[in-house]
Scaffold this active site. Sequence first.
Site, short mmCIF file in Angstrom:
data_model
loop_
_atom_site.label_atom_id
_atom_site.label_comp_id
_atom_site.label_asym_id
_atom_site.label_seq_id
_atom_site.Cartn_x
_atom_site.Cartn_y
_atom_site.Cartn_z
N SER A 66 9.30 5.90 6.36
CA SER A 66 10.10 5.09 7.30
C SER A 66 11.29 4.42 6.62
O SER A 66 11.88 3.49 7.16
CB SER A 66 9.20 4.04 7.97
OG SER A 66 8.39 3.40 7.01
N GLU A 119 -1.63 2.33 14.30
CA GLU A 119 -1.93 3.70 14.74
C GLU A 119 -3.40 3.84 15.11
O GLU A 119 -3.74 4.48 16.12
CB GLU A 119 -1.57 4.71 13.63
CG GLU A 119 -1.83 6.15 14.09
CD GLU A 119 -1.65 7.17 12.97
OE1 GLU A 119 -0.75 6.99 12.12
OE2 GLU A 119 -2.43 8.15 12.96
N THR A 179 -2.83 9.49 10.44
CA THR A 179 -1.92 10.52 9.91
C THR A 179 -1.38 10.21 8.51
O THR A 179 -0.81 11.09 7.86
CB THR A 179 -0.69 10.67 10.84
OG1 THR A 179 -0.10 9.38 11.00
CG2 THR A 179 -1.08 11.25 12.18
N CYS A 181 4.96 9.20 17.83
CA CYS A 181 5.21 10.48 17.14
C CYS A 181 4.37 11.57 17.80
O CYS A 181 3.17 11.37 18.04
CB CYS A 181 4.85 10.36 15.66
SG CYS A 181 5.06 11.94 14.80
N HIS A 186 7.26 1.02 10.52
CA HIS A 186 6.96 -0.07 9.60
C HIS A 186 7.96 -0.12 8.45
O HIS A 186 7.66 0.24 7.32
CB HIS A 186 5.52 0.06 9.06
CG HIS A 186 4.49 -0.33 10.08
ND1 HIS A 186 3.19 0.11 10.04
CD2 HIS A 186 4.58 -1.15 11.15
CE1 HIS A 186 2.53 -0.42 11.06
NE2 HIS A 186 3.35 -1.18 11.75
N CYS A 227 10.78 10.67 7.85
CA CYS A 227 10.18 11.87 8.43
C CYS A 227 10.74 12.08 9.84
O CYS A 227 11.44 11.21 10.38
CB CYS A 227 8.67 11.69 8.49
SG CYS A 227 8.21 10.34 9.59
N HIS A 230 -4.98 -1.18 11.76
CA HIS A 230 -3.63 -0.60 11.66
C HIS A 230 -3.20 -0.17 13.07
O HIS A 230 -4.00 0.31 13.86
CB HIS A 230 -3.62 0.60 10.71
CG HIS A 230 -2.24 1.17 10.50
ND1 HIS A 230 -1.68 2.07 11.38
CD2 HIS A 230 -1.31 0.93 9.55
CE1 HIS A 230 -0.45 2.37 10.96
NE2 HIS A 230 -0.21 1.70 9.86
N SER A 248 1.73 2.04 5.88
CA SER A 248 0.54 2.74 5.36
C SER A 248 0.93 3.87 4.42
O SER A 248 0.43 3.97 3.30
CB SER A 248 -0.28 3.29 6.53
OG SER A 248 -1.32 4.12 6.06
N HIS A 288 3.77 4.53 16.27
CA HIS A 288 2.34 4.54 15.95
C HIS A 288 1.47 4.78 17.17
O HIS A 288 0.30 5.09 17.03
CB HIS A 288 1.94 3.21 15.30
CG HIS A 288 2.84 2.82 14.18
ND1 HIS A 288 3.86 1.91 14.32
CD2 HIS A 288 2.91 3.25 12.90
CE1 HIS A 288 4.52 1.79 13.19
NE2 HIS A 288 3.97 2.61 12.30
S1 SF4 Z 1 2.71 11.00 11.96
FE1 SF4 Z 1 3.89 9.26 11.15
S2 SF4 Z 1 4.44 9.87 9.06
FE2 SF4 Z 1 3.79 11.72 10.15
S3 SF4 Z 1 5.66 12.67 10.98
FE3 SF4 Z 1 4.83 11.31 12.58
S4 SF4 Z 1 5.83 9.34 12.26
FE4 SF4 Z 1 6.13 10.53 10.39
#
Ligand code: SF4
EC number: 1.17.7.4
Length: 310
Positions: free
Chosen positions: A271, A129, A169, A99, A44, A14, A127, A228, A77
């Site tokens: 990932s 995040e 997320t 992110c 991850h 992503c 976790h 996750s 995260h």
């Molecule tokens: S929140 Fe996590 S899965 Fe979603 S775009 Fe960002 S890094 Fe990617």
Amino acid sequence: MSFKIYLAKTRGMCAGVDRAIRVVNLALERYGAGKVWVLHEVVHNHHVVQDLKNKGAVFVESLSEIPDGSVVIFSAHGVGIATFNEAKERHLTIIDATCPLVSRIHRKMNRAGLEGKDAVVIGHAGHQEVTGTIGQYMGDPSKVHVILTPEDVAALNISDNAAIFATQTTLSVDETAKTVAALKERFPHIEGPKTDDTCFATQHRQGAVKKLAQICDVVLVAGSKNSSNSNRLREVAASCGAQAYLVEDHLELQSKWFDGIKAVGLTAGASVPEYVVDGILKFLREKSNCDVEEIGEAPVKRSFALPQGV
Ligand code: SF4
């Protein structure tokens, strides 16, 4: 052995993961091998982390392992405010690879803390995040509540008029919808997103794996065991009736999974580098003289601006 392979068009890396990896690579170019410290796995995925280690990134689990004045990268995260403060006190140069979609949730937590509101976080306790998200609440810690299921909602003791909710997320879209519905039913005035905070990448990959599971006996999800979103892809495929396996790479595939199978689906977590998918396809093609067809919607292309410091 003869089967057809269906490959999800929307799969793999992503925008947030792509950005985090670019951040580490650019930092290595700027500061040099052995001079860039990354707090926790930047994303991850075992392969990604190993590649970056080979290039000279140093991964640690605690800021105390990093010499004063060094360069530190925070993972995709995200981390809590206390970690930022400690890094500043230690005169570390901070490069924040969180992110942007996670940072958006952090801002909601910041506001809730300032306003003294209860904050309900739907996610997996422990976790990375979720730990970072709850660490963004700078108020009375007893006002932060991590829950996961609709059953957890019944145990909440919060005020309907002074509470917000946020979600991890990378949760299951369908399971999270049930928890959010239970939350809104019990606390109709709770503030939060219209549905949840699962990101576009999570939603699109889960939609794509459902399509695979509808036509395949076996669905393979490439991804690490601690990822996750990859675990959720496997669960979604299994909930649609497919035999679903989460595999780090082709080395974990077992020939017996494909005995008597007519169709195998393949996708990858957010990932996972594409070369892992290529390795799995190569293994499958060696087992069966099979056709490969990509199915589903074309992936939505997005990219995020780089953070300061690279
Ligand atoms: S929140 Fe996590 S899965 Fe979603 S775009 Fe960002 S890094 Fe990617």
